[in-house]
Design a protein around this motif. Structure first.
Motif, PDB file in Angstrom:
ATOM      1  N   THR A  49       0.833  -1.203   0.000  1.00  0.00           N
ATOM      2  CA  THR A  49       0.000   0.000   0.000  1.00  0.00           C
ATOM      3  C   THR A  49       0.864   1.248   0.000  1.00  0.00           C
ATOM      4  O   THR A  49       0.620   2.190  -0.761  1.00  0.00           O
ATOM      5  CB  THR A  49      -0.936   0.016   1.221  1.00  0.00           C
ATOM      6  OG1 THR A  49      -1.821  -1.109   1.154  1.00  0.00           O
ATOM      7  CG2 THR A  49      -1.763   1.304   1.265  1.00  0.00           C
ATOM      8  N   ARG A  50       1.889   1.241   0.837  1.00  0.00           N
ATOM      9  CA  ARG A  50       2.739   2.424   0.928  1.00  0.00           C
ATOM     10  C   ARG A  50       3.532   2.642  -0.362  1.00  0.00           C
ATOM     11  O   ARG A  50       3.798   3.781  -0.751  1.00  0.00           O
ATOM     12  CB  ARG A  50       3.663   2.320   2.147  1.00  0.00           C
ATOM     13  CG  ARG A  50       2.893   2.359   3.458  1.00  0.00           C
ATOM     14  CD  ARG A  50       3.755   2.851   4.614  1.00  0.00           C
ATOM     15  NE  ARG A  50       4.837   1.939   4.923  1.00  0.00           N
ATOM     16  CZ  ARG A  50       4.715   0.857   5.702  1.00  0.00           C
ATOM     17  NH1 ARG A  50       3.544   0.549   6.219  1.00  0.00           N
ATOM     18  NH2 ARG A  50       5.761   0.101   5.955  1.00  0.00           N
ATOM     19  N   VAL A  51       3.899   1.556  -1.049  1.00  0.00           N
ATOM     20  CA  VAL A  51       4.571   1.679  -2.348  1.00  0.00           C
ATOM     21  C   VAL A  51       3.648   2.378  -3.344  1.00  0.00           C
ATOM     22  O   VAL A  51       4.061   3.272  -4.094  1.00  0.00           O
ATOM     23  CB  VAL A  51       5.003   0.298  -2.894  1.00  0.00           C
ATOM     24  CG1 VAL A  51       5.419   0.395  -4.349  1.00  0.00           C
ATOM     25  CG2 VAL A  51       6.155  -0.258  -2.061  1.00  0.00           C
ATOM     26  N   LYS A  52       2.370   1.978  -3.353  1.00  0.00           N
ATOM     27  CA  LYS A  52       1.393   2.612  -4.248  1.00  0.00           C
ATOM     28  C   LYS A  52       1.186   4.079  -3.889  1.00  0.00           C
ATOM     29  O   LYS A  52       1.072   4.937  -4.776  1.00  0.00           O
ATOM     30  CB  LYS A  52       0.058   1.865  -4.185  1.00  0.00           C
ATOM     31  CG  LYS A  52       0.078   0.484  -4.821  1.00  0.00           C
ATOM     32  CD  LYS A  52      -1.287  -0.174  -4.727  1.00  0.00           C
ATOM     33  CE  LYS A  52      -1.276  -1.551  -5.383  1.00  0.00           C
ATOM     34  NZ  LYS A  52      -2.601  -2.214  -5.262  1.00  0.00           N
ATOM     35  N   VAL A  53       1.134   4.366  -2.594  1.00  0.00           N
ATOM     36  CA  VAL A  53       0.962   5.757  -2.159  1.00  0.00           C
ATOM     37  C   VAL A  53       2.164   6.593  -2.583  1.00  0.00           C
ATOM     38  O   VAL A  53       2.017   7.728  -3.047  1.00  0.00           O
ATOM     39  CB  VAL A  53       0.757   5.825  -0.632  1.00  0.00           C
ATOM     40  CG1 VAL A  53       0.800   7.278  -0.140  1.00  0.00           C
ATOM     41  CG2 VAL A  53      -0.576   5.193  -0.247  1.00  0.00           C
TER      42      VAL A  53
END
Length: 240
Positions: A49-53
């Protein structure tokens, strides 16, 4: 025509029976709420999720809503790597500004980084996907369910913004003959409800005249809001 999108039959059926001025507006507000909760829930502990953010981020409107949502710890976890990523992207710009030889070039680099950080929005993307499914489901079940067709004809229709989405998706959901039938049905529905909205708006303006102040409101107390929302939609973000 085949099913190109996952059907959202239950929310569409509930919406068409709600007698809302535009139930798609209602569904999209819920979709936004669901997305905000997703990115501030347990997903923040997921590295993916943080990679996508970091890669896509959020538009300024949804960033503000995330900040103001009342989940400071989740937002801090979510934004820690995002800010780190932004600082890394700006390292060259700050180096140029520390010993400025070409301020215009440094400014161009700054603008490029900021534009890239704000161009994408994970929440807008999720909402756009949900909107396509709603707008596809409506003409699809209109063509396959006579009860829904009756409910559709007796509903209050849609805001003009979402009318456009529904009509566009009908070109994917229906065959050529059904497209024309649906377009006519949708046009009749929208014109009827725009006429009702205009009538209520006129009644409201007349009510404010001194000779009419003692007359009943007849449900027109909020006619100005309904008239505006009928045109532009309620609670829209850029992609809704």
């Amino acid at each position: 025509m085949g099913v190109k999108y996952q059907l959202e039959t239950i929310p569409v059926w509930d919406g068409i029976q709600s007698q809302s001025e535009c139930f798609i507006c209602d569904l999209m507000k819920k979709a936004e709420k669901d997305s905000l909760e997703f990115y501030l829930g347990s997903s923040v502990m997921n590295p993916e999720t943080r990679v996508k953010v970091n890669a896509t981020g959020f538009c300024p409107e949804h960033t503000a809503k995330l900040v103001e949502s009342g989940h400071p710890n989740s937002m801090a976890v979510l934004w820690e790597t995002h800010l780190e990523n932004t600082r890394a992207a700006l390292a060259g710009t700050f180096k140029s500004l520390d010993n400025p030889r070409n301020v215009k070039k440094a400014l161009a680099n700054l603008d490029e980084v900021l534009k890239k950080r704000e161009d994408g929005c994970l929440i807008c993307q999720r909402m756009e996907e949900r909107l396509k499914r709603y707008a596809f489901t409506i003409p699809y079940i209109w063509a396959t369910d006579q009860e829904f067709r009756k409910a559709f004809s007796s509903s209050k229709g849609f805001c003009l913004h979402h009318m456009s989405h529904v009509l566009r998706m009908s070109l994917e959901a229906l065959d050529a003959k059904q497209q024309k039938e649906f377009a006519k049905s949708l046009s009749t529905l929208q014109q009827k409800n725009l006429e009702r909205t205009a009538h209520d708006l006129t009644y409201m303006t007349e009510h404010y005249k001194s000779e009419n102040r003692d007359k009943p409101w007849n449900g027109c107390e909020d006619a100005q809001k309904r008239a505006v929302y009928k045109e532009i939609g309620q609670g829209r973000c850029e992609n809704s």
